[in-house]
Structure formats: C-alpha cells, structure tokens
Design a protein around this motif. Sequence first.
Motif, PDB file in Angstrom:
ATOM      1  N   LEU A   1      19.016  -5.245  62.760  1.00  0.00           N
ATOM      2  CA  LEU A   1      19.241  -4.518  64.012  1.00  0.00           C
ATOM      3  C   LEU A   1      19.139  -5.414  65.245  1.00  0.00           C
ATOM      4  CD1 LEU A   1      17.414  -1.147  63.229  1.00  0.00           C
ATOM      5  CD2 LEU A   1      19.868  -1.570  63.349  1.00  0.00           C
ATOM      6  N   LYS A   2      18.138  -6.240  65.320  1.00  0.00           N
ATOM      7  CA  LYS A   2      18.015  -7.112  66.502  1.00  0.00           C
ATOM      8  C   LYS A   2      19.200  -8.064  66.649  1.00  0.00           C
ATOM      9  CE  LYS A   2      13.051  -6.866  67.419  1.00  0.00           C
ATOM     10  NZ  LYS A   2      11.776  -7.614  67.548  1.00  0.00           N
ATOM     11  N   PRO A   3      19.688  -8.689  65.561  1.00  0.00           N
ATOM     12  CA  PRO A   3      20.896  -9.512  65.708  1.00  0.00           C
ATOM     13  C   PRO A   3      22.122  -8.715  66.150  1.00  0.00           C
ATOM     14  CG  PRO A   3      19.727 -10.111  63.702  1.00  0.00           C
ATOM     15  CD  PRO A   3      19.060  -8.876  64.238  1.00  0.00           C
TER      16      PRO A   3
ATOM     17  N   GLY B   1      12.607   0.231  59.632  1.00  0.00           N
ATOM     18  CA  GLY B   1      11.527  -0.766  59.668  1.00  0.00           C
ATOM     19  C   GLY B   1      11.887  -2.073  58.983  1.00  0.00           C
ATOM     20  N   PRO B   2      12.353  -2.042  57.718  1.00  0.00           N
ATOM     21  CA  PRO B   2      12.683  -3.293  57.022  1.00  0.00           C
ATOM     22  C   PRO B   2      13.912  -4.005  57.597  1.00  0.00           C
ATOM     23  CG  PRO B   2      12.342  -1.467  55.478  1.00  0.00           C
ATOM     24  CD  PRO B   2      12.436  -0.869  56.832  1.00  0.00           C
TER      25      PRO B   2
ATOM     26  N   ARG C   1      10.321   2.346  67.842  1.00  0.00           N
ATOM     27  CA  ARG C   1       9.926   3.471  66.988  1.00  0.00           C
ATOM     28  C   ARG C   1      10.730   3.418  65.686  1.00  0.00           C
ATOM     29  NH1 ARG C   1      10.721   8.658  70.577  1.00  0.00           N
ATOM     30  NH2 ARG C   1       9.897   9.652  68.685  1.00  0.00           N
ATOM     31  N   THR C   2      10.264   2.642  64.749  1.00  0.00           N
ATOM     32  CA  THR C   2      10.969   2.485  63.475  1.00  0.00           C
ATOM     33  C   THR C   2      10.541   3.570  62.485  1.00  0.00           C
ATOM     34  OG1 THR C   2       9.274   0.961  62.670  1.00  0.00           O
ATOM     35  CG2 THR C   2      11.195  -0.003  63.762  1.00  0.00           C
TER      36      THR C   2
ATOM     37  N   GLU D   1      20.829   7.760  66.980  1.00  0.00           N
ATOM     38  CA  GLU D   1      19.487   7.949  67.546  1.00  0.00           C
ATOM     39  C   GLU D   1      18.459   7.105  66.803  1.00  0.00           C
ATOM     40  OE1 GLU D   1      21.579  10.308  66.690  1.00  0.00           O
ATOM     41  OE2 GLU D   1      22.108  11.246  68.607  1.00  0.00           O
ATOM     42  N   GLN D   2      18.606   7.027  65.493  1.00  0.00           N
ATOM     43  CA  GLN D   2      17.688   6.261  64.642  1.00  0.00           C
ATOM     44  C   GLN D   2      17.720   4.779  65.013  1.00  0.00           C
ATOM     45  OE1 GLN D   2      18.881   6.722  60.573  1.00  0.00           O
ATOM     46  NE2 GLN D   2      16.824   6.446  59.748  1.00  0.00           N
TER      47      GLN D   2
END
Length: 762
Positions: free
Chosen positions: A415-417, A408-409, A402-403, A393-394
Amino acid sequence: MVRNPPKHIPFPSKDQVLAFINEHHGKAGIREIARAFNLKNDRRAELKRLLRELEDGGRVEARRKKLHKAGTLPDVTLADITGRDRDGELLATPTEWDVDEHGPVPKIRIVTPRKARPHEVAGVGDRALLRVHEARQEDGSRDVAYNGRVIKIIDKAKTRALGIFRALPGGGGRLVPVDKKQLGKELSIPSGATKDAQDGDLIAVSVQVQRFGLPVARVEERLGSLKTERAVSIIAIHAHDIPHVFPVAVEAEAHAAKPATLEGREDWRKLALVTIDPVDAKDHDDAVHAGPDPDPDNPGGHILTVAIADVAHYVRPGSALDREAVKRGNSVYFPDRVVPMLPERISNDLCSLRPREDRAALAVRMIIGPDGRKRSHTFHRVLMRSAAKLNYEQAQMAIGGRTDDDTGPLLENVLKPLYAAYEALKRARDARGPLDLDLPERKILLKADGTVDRVVVPERLESHRLIEEFMILANVAAAETLEKARVPLIYRAHDEPSLEKTEALRKFLETLHISLPKGGVLRSEQFNRILGQTKGQDVDALVNEVVLRSQAQAEYSADNIGHFGLNLRRYAHFTSPIRRYADLVVHRGLIRAGRFGSDDLPESQDHAALAEVAAQISASERRAMKAERETKDRLIAHFLSDKIGATFEGRISGVTRAGIFIKLDHTGADGFVPARTIGNEYFRYEEDMHAMVGNSTGETYRLGDRVTVKLVEAAPVAGALRFELLSEGKIVGRAQQRPSQRRSAKSRPERGPKKRYGPRRK
C-alpha cells in the motif's frame, strides 16, 4: 481543385478553401488544406485565421479536428427511419441533431442494394447505422439532403409497448403507457387478452392496429406490481429495449469455458497485485502494484503495474458471446440490479481477479519518473494471483494508520508504495491540467425489500483518485502501443466545445464579469482558471454547471481527436473489458501488436469496420445512461410520493422557456416549476443569463440560485416531480422597486395559475 500547386501560388480565397472542404467531406483538416495549397510556416498561421473567420461566420464547423461544411452529417450516422416518400423509398432523420445550431433536421433517403443482405433491409420505425453522402440535385427531391445505405439495424420497430394495467368493470382494461411519446394515448385491452393482469401491474403488450377503429393491445407479459420499487428498473430495461436475457447459445459458450493455464503466458503469480474496488463490487477486473525503480538513471522513480482481466481469452471474435457483447455494448447499472455485458460465468467468475486464485490477465508495466511522467511501458500476457481484495475505504484507512487483518500485512510492501507512486502521478496530473469540475455524484441505497433507504453522496477518497490515475495512465499506454504498431483501435474521444457553446458560455460569463478569451485554441486549463475564480463563492455551483453544459459529449471513435477533458492527445479504454466492448477491442489489438496469441483483432476489423462498431457502442452507452438516469428519477419520485406538501431546499439546475428545473439538496431529485406558476407577473426567459426575469419588477431566478420549494405533485411512473417556488427571486434588473411591492415568501398566498402580463406563450 489544384492538387499540386506551384511553390509561389497565391494565397487561396475563402471560396477556394470552402470548395476543398466540400470536396473532401470529413477528411479536410488544417494539415490537408495547407498541403493542398503548399502553405508553410507563417502562411499556415494566415490559413488558421481564415478558417476561424469561416467558422465564426457559420460556413464551416470543426468536428473531430476536421472541417466540414456547416450543418452536415458525419459519414457514419445513427438515424431513425420515419416513413416513405412518394416513390416508396424509405426516409430517415438523424437520431441526434441540434436544431438551434444547425437548422431544420435533414432528411436521408435510404438506398437499398438489389442484393441486400438481411441486416441491410430496414423498415419504418427501425433505428439503423447508415453510411451517408450528400444527395445531388439530379438524385430527386430537394427536400432530401442525403442518400444513405444501411450498415446495420440497431433497433427494430417497436411492436411492444410498456405500461400500467388499469382494470375496467366487467372485464378487460386499458394500458396507461410509460412512454407517451411512443403511443400518445391509452390503449384498450379486450377481456380475453389480459393474461390475468391485476390493476396496477406493470405489463408488456403487443400493439395490434385494427383496420377500423383504434389500436388495441394484448398482454404479452406481466412484469410485476408497481407497489414494489424493484419494478422501476424493469421499466427502464423494457422501455429502452436493453437486452437482458442471454440467448441459450451464449450461456452455453460461457459455461463451457475453461480457466486459462500458463501456456503462452508469463508467470506473475508471485507479484503482490491487489484489487481496490467499491465495497459492494461483485466483479474485480483490475489489479495494481507499485514499487521503487532500482534503475540509477531514474532516482526517485517508480515501476507501476496495472493488470486487467484477460476477457479476450474467453470471448473470441465472431463467437456467440462476442455477438451478444457488441449488441449490448456495455453493462447497465441500476440501484437494484446490473444488466451485464457478459454472463456471470465470465464476468463474476473466470474474469474476476479473486484473491489467491490463478487468473489470466493482460498487464502493462510502466516506468514513472519522480515527476510522475511515464518514461516507458511494456505489455505482457500473464497468469497472476491477486494478493488481496480491498475496498476504497479499507485502503484509505490503512494509509491513515487504521489497518485490519487484510491490510496490516500489506501496508509497508504494497500500500505505501502504491500511494508513493500516486503522489508522483498527482504532480504530472497537476502539470497536465485536466478539466477539474466539482460535480458530486449521488448514490441511492436500497433496503432489503427494494425500497429506497436513503440517498448519499459518497466521499471522494484519495484511494479513488489513486485507482483513477493508474487507469488513465494504462489507457494512454494502450493507445500509444496500438498507434505505434499501426493496429486499428477504438479511441475514447472527447472533442473541444463547439463554437456555439463556447460563445454562449462567454456571454454568460460576461454577466459575472469573468472573461473567456475569444479566438485561439481552447484548453482545459482556461476552464479550470474560471472554476478557480469562483470556487467557494455563491456562484460556484452555477459556474460548474454551465461549464459542464458547454462541453462536448465523450464518445467512441475510430479516429483520434484526443481527449479534451483529460487534456490528452490520445486515449483509449483498456481497463474494463468485462463491462465495455470498446475495451475488449483494444485488448484484441494489443494481443495482435504483442503477438500474444491467435485470439487477436481480426484483419477484417479495419478502420472502417471499427468506425461502425464505435458508432454502435456510443449509441448503446447513451441508451444506458438515459435508462440509469430515468430509473433514479423514478425511484426518487416513489420515495417522495408520500411527502406532498413538504418543503425542501435546493438549487435551480436548469432554466427554459417552459419553466425552471430544481435539484434538491439531500436527495439530488430533479423537479419542475412551470413558468405560469412563477410569481405574480409575466416572467420572460433570458437565454444568455440562464434566467427567468419578471417583466415588471426585474425579479430574477437564475441557474444555480438557492431556493425553497414545496412539492405539489409526484408521478413515480414518469419519474416526474412538480414544485412550487416559495423563495423570492433576486432583483437584478429594476432594483428601484418599492418595498410595498414586494412580499415575503411566507406572506404569499397559495400559488396556482396566475394572471399573465404580456402575451401568452405558445
């Protein structure tokens, strides 16, 4: 049989082909038959047609891409030893045998070598792994179809039984068995043998057979009160003989283990690998990373890395840890506890990829094209350091914008890659077309006191699918590497549906005016096309259920037959060695293939040895699945036991001659409606339709139909629910019924046993 026929040999007859298949039991496939008769090109197509005719006629059957005489056992068979013949020889029957497909259950005579080792000496009531071959006429009784030799005893005969203690006035008591198939009746417990058990306690007893009179029982262990639902998983553990206490030697080995160092490993501690697991996960054995491929020959491509905890470093072949792990086969998951394959020191500590801690891993680095297809891969033995521990979920919320402090870091560089690589893998998955069944899984959530809080259907997120696709690709890479290195392995095998099940599915689909082509090679996309035709319709759930039931059961095998459901030519489990022994074997094979160390797959574990291991852990997996399912059934029965008389909505999940099974919507609870309580007429079972049909009216209750039911009985110990149907069936056959003959569900009287029209079922 002709071994090297001349080039212009006539095309073989059916009898010649059958003789070859029988002579080469379990080893004859199309390739072997074609080679034996020198059949090439167009003649192979003719051979396929001949074999299809033999299969349609029930004279041969395909099993793991090889042809067998119909209704025969595989060379390695799991069997139950049931008794002795007149000469005192042990007799056994296969643990799994489909009477409807193959006829009467075959008998196996156990042949014990004169100098048998302890693990080869079996007794009545044992379950054993056997190597079997067909018995010849001169071997003895015609009733015995096979001779077998014990490879390994899987379960010894039960001298213990499990049940509920019922106290009797004046002392002593009786045992109400949990498994009535084991004992068949209650047992008496003398007053001096109760071990202070209280009425309603769950107890384990030793069964003592008296020379005269009925067997009696002596309480060996009090396992808790059934008033607490935590006892429910204990029932399953003891009923299925699931090993749940680690021997002292195993615990000692685990506690003596030391963390791995950099010696003999690549240093990957700066690579930002992350774990993504369920929010309540206690061990984290897989980590992932992805990034763009800088190679100009692969524009838009990705480098994908999957790192798996290096369990093989701690669990060495032949050690106490290893012997216990193969005995358990896998971890078993209950709503209130886990029975692990390995002690917590290994599974939750040394092999858990905790954030910012050095951990040993076996990793695969894969080069992915923009189309999502794997171009190449390499395996590495590494020391890594997880950058973060995330839950599904995170991760999904972070991609949605919603980080939090953890994500966030990591959003831009980690995460995007990962999601970009997953988008490419989705394209490859869609092109491959694996079986796409829509079967939601329910999860039981417990309160702090162990009672059921609620039953939920967790949402399937893209983060779940991301990890799933990464793991599938890593598993394929493992199988490919071991095949190329000629290292024996255990495959995760999933055969195509049998001829009988396919034919039954075809007949059922015809009733919905959906066609399934007859003949030819079955592929998963054919089933997906059928599922797509009915998606969103009333029959959607029904078709998903029937297609699922037509599939073979996945298992472990030393032979590669591919994975039908995933539509993959080779597949092996590599990604969960903490909880599956098959994965540990694959890890050891990869260590041998990559020459990564001395803790590799021993030379003694050749193809034959791994075939035995595969049969054993497949049986352990089925045992775990049954125990997990029964525990859920018992918990739900506890949960609903104070709701007798309440009405529920659900679907018909099964239809048999004995009655109808119902699955409730919200809880997923399964219950039964006996045939004698259905309607006000005689209902006959229509197998092709998966339905019960009223003889007089044509009123029909069919698999997948939505119904309203009333709960009339709940048996928590058995995990059984009994319902009464309140909904009327659909008029499929005789629709000309007069309106006055039909009554609404509300106006029907309280249902009980009804007068029957037609003969009574036996």
